[in-house]
Design a protein around this motif. Sequence first.
Motif, PDB file in Angstrom:
ATOM      1  N   PRO A  35      -5.110   5.192   4.910  1.00 35.44           N
ATOM      2  CA  PRO A  35      -5.120   6.466   4.163  1.00 35.44           C
ATOM      3  C   PRO A  35      -4.955   6.265   2.666  1.00 35.44           C
ATOM      4  O   PRO A  35      -5.302   7.162   1.880  1.00 35.44           O
ATOM      5  CB  PRO A  35      -3.927   7.230   4.767  1.00 35.44           C
ATOM      6  N   THR A  36      -4.443   5.104   2.253  1.00 32.26           N
ATOM      7  CA  THR A  36      -4.329   4.844   0.819  1.00 32.26           C
ATOM      8  C   THR A  36      -5.679   4.702   0.148  1.00 32.26           C
ATOM      9  O   THR A  36      -5.780   4.829  -1.078  1.00 32.26           O
ATOM     10  CB  THR A  36      -3.518   3.550   0.581  1.00 32.26           C
ATOM     11  N   VAL A  60     -10.056  -0.918  -5.353  1.00 27.65           N
ATOM     12  CA  VAL A  60     -10.773   0.328  -5.071  1.00 27.65           C
ATOM     13  C   VAL A  60      -9.897   1.514  -5.458  1.00 27.65           C
ATOM     14  O   VAL A  60     -10.340   2.467  -6.115  1.00 27.65           O
ATOM     15  CB  VAL A  60     -11.167   0.399  -3.586  1.00 27.65           C
ATOM     16  N   VAL A  61      -8.628   1.472  -5.057  1.00 33.11           N
ATOM     17  CA  VAL A  61      -7.707   2.565  -5.374  1.00 33.11           C
ATOM     18  C   VAL A  61      -7.470   2.648  -6.877  1.00 33.11           C
ATOM     19  O   VAL A  61      -7.572   3.722  -7.489  1.00 33.11           O
ATOM     20  CB  VAL A  61      -6.375   2.376  -4.627  1.00 33.11           C
ATOM     21  N   ASN A  62      -7.155   1.517  -7.492  1.00 31.78           N
ATOM     22  CA  ASN A  62      -6.829   1.518  -8.919  1.00 31.78           C
ATOM     23  C   ASN A  62      -8.022   1.918  -9.787  1.00 31.78           C
ATOM     24  O   ASN A  62      -7.894   2.755 -10.688  1.00 31.78           O
ATOM     25  CB  ASN A  62      -6.346   0.130  -9.333  1.00 31.78           C
ATOM     26  N   ARG A  95       0.811  -1.212   0.000  1.00 33.31           N
ATOM     27  CA  ARG A  95       0.000   0.000   0.000  1.00 33.31           C
ATOM     28  C   ARG A  95       0.850   1.270   0.000  1.00 33.31           C
ATOM     29  O   ARG A  95       0.450   2.293  -0.565  1.00 33.31           O
ATOM     30  CB  ARG A  95      -0.933   0.015   1.215  1.00 33.31           C
ATOM     31  N   PHE A  96       2.025   1.208   0.642  1.00 31.97           N
ATOM     32  CA  PHE A  96       2.828   2.409   0.835  1.00 31.97           C
ATOM     33  C   PHE A  96       4.084   2.394  -0.039  1.00 31.97           C
ATOM     34  O   PHE A  96       5.140   2.861   0.366  1.00 31.97           O
ATOM     35  CB  PHE A  96       3.195   2.546   2.314  1.00 31.97           C
ATOM     36  N   LYS A  97       3.960   1.853  -1.236  1.00 39.46           N
ATOM     37  CA  LYS A  97       5.119   1.738  -2.124  1.00 39.46           C
ATOM     38  C   LYS A  97       5.514   3.073  -2.746  1.00 39.46           C
ATOM     39  O   LYS A  97       6.663   3.253  -3.151  1.00 39.46           O
ATOM     40  CB  LYS A  97       4.845   0.718  -3.219  1.00 39.46           C
ATOM     41  N   ASP A 145       4.375  11.020   5.362  1.00 39.85           N
ATOM     42  CA  ASP A 145       5.027  10.118   6.303  1.00 39.85           C
ATOM     43  C   ASP A 145       4.318  10.169   7.653  1.00 39.85           C
ATOM     44  O   ASP A 145       4.120   9.128   8.302  1.00 39.85           O
ATOM     45  CB  ASP A 145       6.495  10.505   6.464  1.00 39.85           C
ATOM     46  N   PHE A 146       3.906  11.365   8.074  1.00 40.33           N
ATOM     47  CA  PHE A 146       3.161  11.494   9.328  1.00 40.33           C
ATOM     48  C   PHE A 146       1.805  10.782   9.240  1.00 40.33           C
ATOM     49  O   PHE A 146       1.399  10.068  10.158  1.00 40.33           O
ATOM     50  CB  PHE A 146       2.938  12.978   9.663  1.00 40.33           C
ATOM     51  N   ILE A 147       1.104  10.969   8.114  1.00 37.76           N
ATOM     52  CA  ILE A 147      -0.194  10.313   7.929  1.00 37.76           C
ATOM     53  C   ILE A 147      -0.030   8.796   7.994  1.00 37.76           C
ATOM     54  O   ILE A 147      -0.799   8.087   8.649  1.00 37.76           O
ATOM     55  CB  ILE A 147      -0.815  10.738   6.586  1.00 37.76           C
ATOM     56  N   LYS A 148       0.993   8.302   7.306  1.00 35.52           N
ATOM     57  CA  LYS A 148       1.230   6.852   7.286  1.00 35.52           C
ATOM     58  C   LYS A 148       1.514   6.322   8.689  1.00 35.52           C
ATOM     59  O   LYS A 148       0.903   5.341   9.149  1.00 35.52           O
ATOM     60  CB  LYS A 148       2.398   6.520   6.363  1.00 35.52           C
TER      61      LYS A 148
END
Length: 606
Positions: free
Chosen positions: A174-175, A423-425, A117-119, A130-133
Amino acid sequence: MAQDDTPSAFRLPDPAVVSRTMADVAERGQRIVQDFLKRQSDNASNGGGTGGAGSDPLNLAGAFMEMTTRLMSNPARLMQAQIGFWQDYMTLWQHTARRMMGKETGAVISEDPKDKRFKDDAWRDNEIFDFIKQSYLLSARYFQTAAASAEGLDEKSAQKVDFYTRQFVDALSPTNFALTNPEVLRRTAETGGENLLKGLSNLLGDLERGKGSLQISMVDRSKFSVGENIAVTPGSVVYQNELMQLVQYNPSTEKVLKRPLLILPPWINKFYILDLRPKNSFIRWAVEQGHTVFVCSWVNPDESLAEKGFDDYMQLGPYAALEAIEKATGEKNINAIGYCLGGTLLAATLAHMAAKRDTRIKSATFFTTMVDFEEAGELSVFIDEEQLQALEDKMNKRGFLEGSEMAGTFNMLRANDLIWSFVVNNYLLGQEPFPFDLLYWNSDSTRMPAKMHSFYLRRMYQQNDLIKPGAVDLLGVKLDLRKIKLPTYILSTREDHIAPWQSTYRATQIYGGPIRFVLAASGHIAGVANPPASGKYSHWVSDTAPPTAEAWLEGATELAGSWWPDWHRWVSALDKAQVPARTPGDGALAVIEPAPGSYVKVMASD
């Protein structure tokens, strides 16, 4: 001031595109809502209201209420967890403030290296993202720790709370939201928001396909056609009955092994997982090794087969196939493979045959098969009395379990990979799904007859009767798996989320014949469909079968590459006799139609 025309600059969307999209949204949205409301009205008038068990079909309220009660009984532990969470959060604030001032800081919490998810680099390079993650990761850890710390929960409730807490945590990533996903924000700036308009159109398309229920598109279905560019190994249907078509494949060698090979795939999914493309087809590879391959292609059942039970699948599946294979080849004796539910059926059939002193199956291979369901993994979350009753009520009204519902359950076991990534894609990035053969197969779902599925869930998953001698009676015979004495090859996969390998290993302590257990890397599908030429995924082997799976793995040897050659060496060594190659139609059975047959082409939505 000159207008910034760099690629990263935000541009307004084309007014014509916006106008067309919104008109399309209005028309399609109105139709979807009207159709959905009509079905709800029809369902209510037929006694399918939302009261009773339907208001909480997953029985979550009781489990979470019990968890809350347990947590509040020890407020000190809960307070300690909250204090730890806030301390970590304050540390994160301090680290972020230092980063914004240009100072180097370490991470308070890091994602799993396997977490895709965080790639995007922005999750590390940009202080805000970075803070959100890290804020999300801290919250996720707190929720899961709090849920796990409730003492005194029974095992089933604890498992359910843990599973659905993770579902909740995954959904809040958050992604999954446009304003907190840097990749989506970048795409929105680059396209002027057209990605979101396209995503809205994709969303409506999935709602239309699901007739008001969201069925997320995982693959570009237009790129595949069964029998044309997928499931294309040459062969013919040589026998059929109301539950299955028997496919015999054309030989590709002059000589073949005397014993034919029968494959019993699961009927939860379609058989062509073993025949996706020529490069990854186990069926084609087995033919090339000199096997005369037969496969049961199960029917995609409708309401007319509602009363077909597990015994019918045994009688009209392996037993019917044995008779047909003898007519087609003249051979009574065969080697058999069972995959997942097909393997459970094979084990039940072998126990039935042992009681009848029927020895026509000379060796058995099991792919990712459970016969001991005591620890059935996360699928157990869906097996309690309340959920089974709700499911049976639904199945009894229409005669079957809809394929999309079964697929949805399996997808929840890997929600980030099989739900949220799409969903994201599809909806946020506005992209079309990829043309991936494995995902096409995964989306080609099948139905389950009501009687058979109820028996399977209750007698095996809920009551674990199959391993109890005499507890299961099929066609007037009480089954005892301990009477299975033939050579057995058991293939499991290390990351299997459907049939955990520690559970499948238990069969080594049940069967009475010589057993070879092999563990492949990867999961329930990729670990099985792993051709030697791919060079992917290792496997573990051992000549012993100690009492526990952990002891087996400790003494096993890891080998590079596919397990397929190991299986072929094992099965061919049992009987090396060869005969001239057999072609479909040469025996007493005439060709009915070309492979892969017509049963496999019936889709659940047809």
